[in-house]
Design a protein around this motif. Structure first.
Motif, PDB file in Angstrom:
ATOM      1  N   GLY A 123       5.951   0.705 -16.036  1.00 36.22           N
ATOM      2  CA  GLY A 123       7.005   1.524 -15.252  1.00 36.22           C
ATOM      3  C   GLY A 123       6.590   0.756 -13.685  1.00 36.22           C
ATOM      4  N   LYS A 124       7.069   1.855 -12.710  1.00 32.18           N
ATOM      5  CA  LYS A 124       6.838   1.562 -11.324  1.00 32.18           C
ATOM      6  C   LYS A 124       5.167   1.285 -11.048  1.00 32.18           C
ATOM      7  CE  LYS A 124       9.706   3.451  -8.728  1.00 32.18           C
ATOM      8  NZ  LYS A 124      10.347   4.572  -7.848  1.00 32.18           N
ATOM      9  N   GLN A 125       5.042   0.310 -10.431  1.00 31.56           N
ATOM     10  CA  GLN A 125       3.548   0.004  -9.806  1.00 31.56           C
ATOM     11  C   GLN A 125       3.497  -0.213  -8.398  1.00 31.56           C
ATOM     12  OE1 GLN A 125       0.915  -0.142 -12.072  1.00 31.56           O
ATOM     13  NE2 GLN A 125       2.310   0.713 -13.549  1.00 31.56           N
ATOM     14  N   ALA A 163       5.273  -0.912  -0.805  1.00 37.30           N
ATOM     15  CA  ALA A 163       5.994  -1.342  -1.964  1.00 37.30           C
ATOM     16  C   ALA A 163       5.809  -1.043  -3.242  1.00 37.30           C
ATOM     17  CB  ALA A 163       5.744  -2.900  -1.652  1.00 37.30           C
ATOM     18  N   ASP A 164       6.582  -0.748  -4.089  1.00 37.12           N
ATOM     19  CA  ASP A 164       6.565  -0.408  -5.353  1.00 37.12           C
ATOM     20  C   ASP A 164       7.574  -1.372  -6.186  1.00 37.12           C
ATOM     21  OD1 ASP A 164       4.800   1.861  -5.224  1.00 37.12           O
ATOM     22  OD2 ASP A 164       6.546   2.936  -4.803  1.00 37.12           O
ATOM     23  N   GLU A 170      13.649  -9.314 -17.671  1.00 37.54           N
ATOM     24  CA  GLU A 170      14.488 -10.311 -17.003  1.00 37.54           C
ATOM     25  C   GLU A 170      14.783 -10.092 -15.377  1.00 37.54           C
ATOM     26  OE1 GLU A 170      16.049 -12.746 -18.541  1.00 37.54           O
ATOM     27  OE2 GLU A 170      15.258 -12.278 -20.631  1.00 37.54           O
ATOM     28  N   SER A 171      14.161  -8.910 -14.907  1.00 35.42           N
ATOM     29  CA  SER A 171      14.542  -8.634 -13.492  1.00 35.42           C
ATOM     30  C   SER A 171      13.081  -7.913 -12.992  1.00 35.42           C
ATOM     31  CB  SER A 171      15.621  -7.913 -13.433  1.00 35.42           C
ATOM     32  OG  SER A 171      15.604  -6.741 -14.014  1.00 35.42           O
ATOM     33  N   ALA A 172      13.455  -7.679 -11.698  1.00 37.90           N
ATOM     34  CA  ALA A 172      12.521  -6.758 -11.076  1.00 37.90           C
ATOM     35  C   ALA A 172      13.213  -5.926  -9.951  1.00 37.90           C
ATOM     36  CB  ALA A 172      11.274  -7.641 -10.245  1.00 37.90           C
ATOM     37  N   ASP A 173      12.893  -4.631  -9.790  1.00 42.06           N
ATOM     38  CA  ASP A 173      13.244  -3.752  -8.967  1.00 42.06           C
ATOM     39  C   ASP A 173      12.472  -3.284  -7.777  1.00 42.06           C
ATOM     40  OD1 ASP A 173      16.263  -3.216  -9.713  1.00 42.06           O
ATOM     41  OD2 ASP A 173      15.092  -2.854 -11.688  1.00 42.06           O
TER      42      ASP A 173
END
Length: 209
Positions: A123-125, A163-164, A170-173
């Protein structure tokens, strides 16, 4: 700060002197840091990707001799030739896990930002604000902010407050909180930025906090 995506270097048709020097520096720097009796010996550069920064960032796969074994290591080296500057950002066994050089285009292994190994992302880190790719994401957010502004005054980035990053195969948000300065006024903006595995960026939105 980063100003472009990673590009593969054709080792057969390029001047490899700076690349070889960066690879040898990476091995020597690793040996110094580890301070082990079993030193790695540089053999050759297997592959190289380069990214234009304030200088060049090299993403190397290096073949080394370790005792009687041949091993592959991945190294990330920042080079500024005009300052005679080299810095080893990362050095690890190939396929040992996800690093900030990959910046979240793979999952399922530990990730590192040069500060040691942490748990696998889920999940979000939270991500270090001084990470070079986080700074690149902030650059894209700033460009979008400026393009959408009706003011003649330019925005300046004062600070990446937080920053999270949410990583997928295939990607990064990225979700960034930025402190922005325009003239004497400071504001906080929240931005969501998407990066594909190929290094293409898109800014979803930028909102005033």
């Amino acid at each position: 700060m980063l100003s472009g995506g990673k590009q593969e270097v054709d080792l057969q048709n390029s001047n490899n002197l700076e690349i070889d020097e960066a690879a040898k520096f990476a091995v020597a720097e690793h040996n110094d840091r580890e301070n082990s009796l079993e030193k790695l010996t540089f053999s050759k550069v297997v592959s190289c990707h380069m990214q234009v920064v304030a200088g060049s960032m090299y993403y190397l796969v290096i073949e080394v001799e370790e005792g009687s074994s041949i091993k592959l290591y991945e190294a990330k080296v920042w080079v500024k030739p005009w300052q005679n500057f080299k810095k080893l950002e990362e050095f690890k066994l190939k396929d040992a896990g996800v690093t900030s050089a990959d910046l979240g285009v793979r999952t399922g292994g530990p990730h590192s930002t040069g500060r040691g190994i942490s748990a696998p992302p889920s999940g979000k880190q939270s991500w270090p604000t001084d990470d070079l790719v986080v700074q690149e994401a902030a650059e894209h957010a700033m460009k979008m902010l400026q393009q959408g502004s009706n003011s003649l005054a330019s925005y300046e980035l004062s600070e990446i407050v937080s920053a999270d990053a949410e990583l997928s195969d295939e990607s990064a948000d990225f979700e960034l909180l930025l402190k922005i300065k325009r003239g004497a006024k400071e504001e906080h903006f929240k931005s969501e930025i998407h990066r594909t595995g190929d290094g293409d960026w898109s800014v979803k939105h930028v909102t005033l906090q």
